[in-house]
Design a protein around this motif. Sequence first.
Motif, mmCIF file in Angstrom:
data_model
loop_
_atom_site.group_PDB
_atom_site.id
_atom_site.type_symbol
_atom_site.label_atom_id
_atom_site.label_comp_id
_atom_site.label_asym_id
_atom_site.label_seq_id
_atom_site.Cartn_x
_atom_site.Cartn_y
_atom_site.Cartn_z
ATOM 1 N N GLU A 100 0.853 -1.176 0.000
ATOM 2 C CA GLU A 100 0.000 0.000 0.000
ATOM 3 C C GLU A 100 0.894 1.232 0.000
ATOM 4 O OE1 GLU A 100 -3.965 -1.415 2.320
ATOM 5 O OE2 GLU A 100 -2.174 -1.116 3.504
ATOM 6 N N PRO A 128 5.771 -6.205 3.712
ATOM 7 C CA PRO A 128 4.672 -5.745 4.573
ATOM 8 C C PRO A 128 4.369 -6.695 5.742
ATOM 9 C CG PRO A 128 4.111 -5.381 2.286
ATOM 10 C CD PRO A 128 5.431 -6.110 2.282
ATOM 11 N N ARG A 144 -15.977 -4.770 3.066
ATOM 12 C CA ARG A 144 -16.343 -3.650 3.920
ATOM 13 C C ARG A 144 -17.693 -3.064 3.520
ATOM 14 N NH1 ARG A 144 -12.177 -0.940 6.504
ATOM 15 N NH2 ARG A 144 -10.810 -1.231 4.718
ATOM 16 N N SER A 199 -13.449 -10.494 2.650
ATOM 17 C CA SER A 199 -12.168 -9.780 2.568
ATOM 18 C C SER A 199 -11.616 -9.648 3.981
ATOM 19 C CB SER A 199 -12.374 -8.389 1.971
ATOM 20 O OG SER A 199 -13.047 -7.569 2.914
ATOM 21 N N GLY A 242 -5.132 -15.090 3.853
ATOM 22 C CA GLY A 242 -6.296 -15.928 4.091
ATOM 23 C C GLY A 242 -6.201 -17.148 3.187
ATOM 24 N N ILE A 251 -20.027 -7.087 -7.675
ATOM 25 C CA ILE A 251 -21.102 -6.108 -7.505
ATOM 26 C C ILE A 251 -20.559 -5.013 -6.595
ATOM 27 C CG2 ILE A 251 -23.467 -5.707 -6.696
ATOM 28 C CD1 ILE A 251 -23.897 -8.799 -7.087
ATOM 29 N N ALA A 274 -13.898 0.924 -8.941
ATOM 30 C CA ALA A 274 -13.273 -0.046 -8.027
ATOM 31 C C ALA A 274 -12.309 -0.935 -8.815
ATOM 32 C CB ALA A 274 -14.347 -0.887 -7.343
HETATM 33 C C1 LIG Z 1 0.138 -7.566 4.594
HETATM 34 C C2 LIG Z 1 -1.303 -7.430 4.183
HETATM 35 C C3 LIG Z 1 -2.046 -8.571 3.951
HETATM 36 C C4 LIG Z 1 -3.382 -8.476 3.561
HETATM 37 N N1 LIG Z 1 -4.075 -9.637 3.316
HETATM 38 C C5 LIG Z 1 -5.351 -9.543 2.883
HETATM 39 C C6 LIG Z 1 -6.097 -10.733 2.580
HETATM 40 O O1 LIG Z 1 -5.625 -11.854 2.728
HETATM 41 N N2 LIG Z 1 -7.362 -10.588 2.120
HETATM 42 C C7 LIG Z 1 -7.948 -9.358 1.942
HETATM 43 O O2 LIG Z 1 -9.099 -9.317 1.507
HETATM 44 N N3 LIG Z 1 -7.267 -8.240 2.234
HETATM 45 C C8 LIG Z 1 -5.999 -8.302 2.714
HETATM 46 N N4 LIG Z 1 -5.334 -7.156 3.026
HETATM 47 C C9 LIG Z 1 -6.099 -5.878 3.039
HETATM 48 C C10 LIG Z 1 -6.263 -5.265 1.681
HETATM 49 O O3 LIG Z 1 -5.141 -4.461 1.382
HETATM 50 C C11 LIG Z 1 -7.523 -4.375 1.654
HETATM 51 O O4 LIG Z 1 -7.419 -3.414 2.677
HETATM 52 C C12 LIG Z 1 -8.828 -5.153 1.858
HETATM 53 O O5 LIG Z 1 -8.879 -6.270 0.964
HETATM 54 C C13 LIG Z 1 -10.012 -4.241 1.604
HETATM 55 O O6 LIG Z 1 -11.199 -4.922 1.865
HETATM 56 P P1 LIG Z 1 -12.539 -4.516 1.154
HETATM 57 O O7 LIG Z 1 -12.394 -4.639 -0.315
HETATM 58 O O8 LIG Z 1 -13.610 -5.296 1.813
HETATM 59 O O9 LIG Z 1 -12.725 -3.000 1.626
HETATM 60 P P2 LIG Z 1 -12.591 -1.632 0.804
HETATM 61 O O10 LIG Z 1 -11.318 -1.564 0.067
HETATM 62 O O11 LIG Z 1 -12.942 -0.557 1.757
HETATM 63 O O12 LIG Z 1 -13.728 -1.768 -0.278
HETATM 64 C C14 LIG Z 1 -15.085 -1.721 0.010
HETATM 65 C C15 LIG Z 1 -15.827 -1.647 -1.313
HETATM 66 O O13 LIG Z 1 -17.210 -1.753 -1.093
HETATM 67 C C16 LIG Z 1 -17.874 -0.912 -2.014
HETATM 68 N N5 LIG Z 1 -19.202 -0.630 -1.474
HETATM 69 C C17 LIG Z 1 -19.520 0.105 -0.376
HETATM 70 N N6 LIG Z 1 -20.852 0.093 -0.183
HETATM 71 C C18 LIG Z 1 -21.404 -0.656 -1.170
HETATM 72 C C19 LIG Z 1 -22.734 -1.021 -1.510
HETATM 73 N N7 LIG Z 1 -23.784 -0.642 -0.767
HETATM 74 N N8 LIG Z 1 -22.914 -1.783 -2.601
HETATM 75 C C20 LIG Z 1 -21.871 -2.183 -3.368
HETATM 76 N N9 LIG Z 1 -20.583 -1.873 -3.070
HETATM 77 C C21 LIG Z 1 -20.347 -1.117 -1.991
HETATM 78 C C22 LIG Z 1 -16.978 0.298 -2.134
HETATM 79 O O14 LIG Z 1 -17.190 0.954 -3.374
HETATM 80 C C23 LIG Z 1 -15.594 -0.335 -2.064
HETATM 81 O O15 LIG Z 1 -15.077 -0.646 -3.366
HETATM 82 C C24 LIG Z 1 -3.998 -7.219 3.412
HETATM 83 C C25 LIG Z 1 -3.241 -6.072 3.648
HETATM 84 C C26 LIG Z 1 -1.912 -6.162 4.024
HETATM 85 C C27 LIG Z 1 -1.112 -4.915 4.260
#
Ligand SMILES: Cc1cc2nc3c(=O)[nH]c(=O)nc-3n(C[C@H](O)[C@H](O)[C@H](O)COP(=O)(O)OP(=O)(O)OC[C@H]3O[C@@H](n4cnc5c(N)ncnc54)[C@H](O)[C@@H]3O)c2cc1C
Lengths: 257, 326
Positions: free
Chosen positions: A13, A33, B213, B238, B257, B289, B295
Amino acid sequence: MVCIKQVPATTAEKRYTADLRLDRAAAEAVINPLDEYAIEQALRLQESGAVESVGFLSMGPEQAAEALRRALAMGGDDATLVTDPALAGADAWATARVLAAALDRLAPDVALMGMASDDARGSLVPGAVAAMRQVPLLSYGSELRIEGSSARVRRLTADGFDIVEAPLPVVASVTDQVGEPRYASLKGIMAAKRKPMETWSLADIGLSADDLHGSALTRVVETRKPEPKPPTERVENVGADEAVTRIADWLAARKLI
Amino acid sequence: MSSDVAFLAEFSGGSPTHAALELAAGAAELAAQSKGSAVALAYGPGAAKAGALGAAGASRVVVLGDDPSPAITHGAAAAAAVRELSPIALLAPATPNGRDLAAALVGLLGLPAFGPVRAVGIEAGRVRTEQATLQGTVITVSEPTDGAEEPAIVLVLPSTFTPVEGGSGKADVAPAPASEAGALGAAHIVESHPAEAAVANLEEASVIVAGGRGVGSADGFVPLQELADALGGAVGASRAAADAGWVPYQLQIGQTGKVVKPALYVGCGISGAIQHRVGMQTAENVLAINNDPDAPIGEFADLFVVGDLFTIVPKLTAEIRRRKGR
Ligand SMILES: Cc1cc2nc3c(=O)[nH]c(=O)nc-3n(C[C@H](O)[C@H](O)[C@H](O)COP(=O)(O)OP(=O)(O)OC[C@H]3O[C@@H](n4cnc5c(N)ncnc54)[C@H](O)[C@@H]3O)c2cc1C
Ligand SMILES: Nc1ncnc2c1ncn2[C@@H]1O[C@H](COP(=O)(O)O)[C@@H](O)[C@H]1O
């Protein structure tokens, strides 16, 4: 002693400097990381008084000193870099051999590692180092504790978790569940400049290039591009019912429903 | 040296894990290429009755231990077995336990290690592996150097091989040659906390509906579970959703994971960060979705639907039920 690897920032990141600018230098080569979580775990153990001192160990090219300096800015006491021209292209076995030899000399109670490196992704180095040094391995900890003369990790299982224990000294590896790594403060960055850092060659840890079979037991014989994927189909600017019909048709066309 | 292909077979709750059945099929396939046979190194609860692996493809089973202790504690037994069998390759599942035991063999015996890989073959007595690197943009083909000892240790990703169904083979079962467990044997479980409710094994699911999220809460996962049920699949997540405590960490997909390869992955409210992507990018079909047209998941999904998951997911579940005639 936390083992850290410097890796290219491809999957990292974005990082910011103390004054919140994008850290351009860090965008090229960063601390792996997952090793930042190991650093965080070690510093928490030091803050709680469970360990006396925290050192950092890295094997890599001379530039890896930057990663060690950045770790020292997060905290800890000293650092050791093992660097040698003979180590270019080291594989999991050679890396483990070198770290094991360096750890024999440093003799820490805990050699703490990340669960995987971003570039090699084998998660093999911790177990191989433990096997070479003949000390127990506590792997994939979502938390590491030191209790008297033993160490414990909390480790996920298929449906819950176990607490796994072993007598010190140990090799341990931790996951990204130990707690978010801290940022280096400006004060930390200044303090890091005065912390001791040693540089060792292969000879300093009692190894020769011959011991490492030319740095690897594996070699790349070919690289190629993967088959291109068809472009993404997009459904947008339509009502929910229309979107759902299009999704269901897509699933049916692929025999998924 | 022999032309046999060994594999690590983990047992749990009295039976072989899905990974063990996959690798049995893989080892049998490779052994056919090297004109040898497939040999299992079995460990974990139930391993003593590992003869059933015969139907999955193994010709022989060597039992390392049948207690639930961490796999690495069987390191010395595995090394003794490998020394006696001297196989050309050893396949290990790219799971925490599989990697640890593979690492012990690398450390104890000084062996070349590959992977995690999605393809491995044996050509003219040489092991060749294919690994995706640089976020899947390059495939590298590797092999052991000329002087390297055998076996080549190969970490294999889930769903690389398909278990044999209805096999009738039989395997001879024998204990591992005697060895001192040594320091590696000293790690032991002092407490065990199983979950109160069953947790799905994502690596076995052919359909995964994953939430991020954007799902917003534990309750937000209810419509995702209903969609998963309608599709005959399981729910994944996630890290953001697991970190928030909405689902257990066992359901997290990604770098830290599970690595999954279902026929269908549906990402709901997941942005598609690289650490998530590495856990699901080889799914055969990816549907996303997301209400953000920019995104990152929109760049690698097969079908990208821009919209609100809370509106679309329940309607989609109803439509699938209707088409399936339920
Ligand atoms: C060392 C390290 C290891 C990691 N390992 C993992 C791992 O194994 N797995 C993993 O998943 N992540 C991992 N991460 C974290 C990763 O970098 C991201 O932070 C994480 O995947 C984000 O999760 P997300 O997509 O759920 O959340 P966000 O990035 O916050 O995305 C949320 C999305 O939801 C959408 N959204 C919001 N509301 C709605 C709605 N009502 N309808 C439709 N869409 C909506 C938004 O537009 C956004 O695109 C790791 C990070 C690090 C530093
Ligand atoms: N060159 C290196 N120098 C220091 N530590 C390393 C090095 N390579 C690997 N490690 C450690 O071993 C862990 C697992 O790496 P890997 O086996 O490459 O996935 C990393 O998270 C580091 O803690």
